[in-house]
Motif scaffolding. Sequence first.
Motif, short mmCIF file in Angstrom:
data_model
loop_
_atom_site.label_atom_id
_atom_site.label_comp_id
_atom_site.label_asym_id
_atom_site.label_seq_id
_atom_site.Cartn_x
_atom_site.Cartn_y
_atom_site.Cartn_z
N LYS A 159 -40.38 -4.00 -58.37
CA LYS A 159 -41.71 -3.58 -56.90
C LYS A 159 -40.85 -4.54 -56.22
O LYS A 159 -40.63 -5.33 -56.19
CB LYS A 159 -42.66 -3.67 -58.05
N LYS A 160 -41.61 -4.16 -54.64
CA LYS A 160 -41.65 -5.32 -53.79
C LYS A 160 -42.45 -6.65 -53.87
O LYS A 160 -43.28 -6.94 -54.36
CB LYS A 160 -41.98 -4.81 -52.63
N GLY A 161 -41.43 -7.97 -54.11
CA GLY A 161 -42.01 -9.05 -54.20
C GLY A 161 -42.37 -9.19 -55.86
O GLY A 161 -41.97 -10.63 -56.05
N GLU B 185 -44.47 1.34 -53.53
CA GLU B 185 -44.49 -0.08 -53.25
C GLU B 185 -43.20 -0.70 -54.15
O GLU B 185 -42.82 -2.02 -54.20
CB GLU B 185 -45.29 -0.80 -54.14
N ALA C 11 -39.04 -1.09 -54.19
CA ALA C 11 -38.32 -2.20 -53.38
C ALA C 11 -36.68 -1.02 -54.50
O ALA C 11 -35.53 -1.50 -53.08
CB ALA C 11 -37.80 -3.47 -53.17
N GLU C 12 -36.88 -1.17 -55.44
CA GLU C 12 -35.11 -0.50 -55.84
C GLU C 12 -35.27 0.18 -56.84
O GLU C 12 -36.01 -0.42 -57.76
CB GLU C 12 -34.28 -2.17 -55.90
#
Length: 148
Positions: free
Chosen positions: A29-31, A105, A107-108
């Motif tokens: 997740k982002k962050g 949300e 990111a990858e």
Amino acid sequence: MPSVSHPPIIHIATALIFNDKGQTLLVRKKGSRFFMQAGGKIDAQETAAQALARELNEELGITVSLNESNFLGSFTAEAANEPGHHIQAEVFRMILSTPVTAQAEIAEVIWIDPAKAPDEQLAPLTRDTLMPLAKKILLSAQPTSEEA
């Protein structure tokens, strides 16, 4: 005796998602620096299967239908991204042959061999429970030498 306080529980639905190469899908997740299974919190009026289907659509752009035969069990672990909390995860098993795209949300997205997953980058539930379970599932699916 002082009362023992238990950490707050976050109830989630998630899945061990496999491809035809025996790899399992992880998302970051982002962050967050931790990789984990896709999924998320179960809303008040949802079943775990409904929550997972909604989350997989939001996070990966896929449409799935799940039933009890896909259910692996309920597992508890320390939450990766919410200090002082634990998660209770309703875990399903899926085989996926369609491409996925990181959305919302996420990111990858990575596909990884459960036997080679980098422990230091995995969320506690993924590292301690779901990667060992994925290895066990894959081993039980291997034909024995007599069957080959």
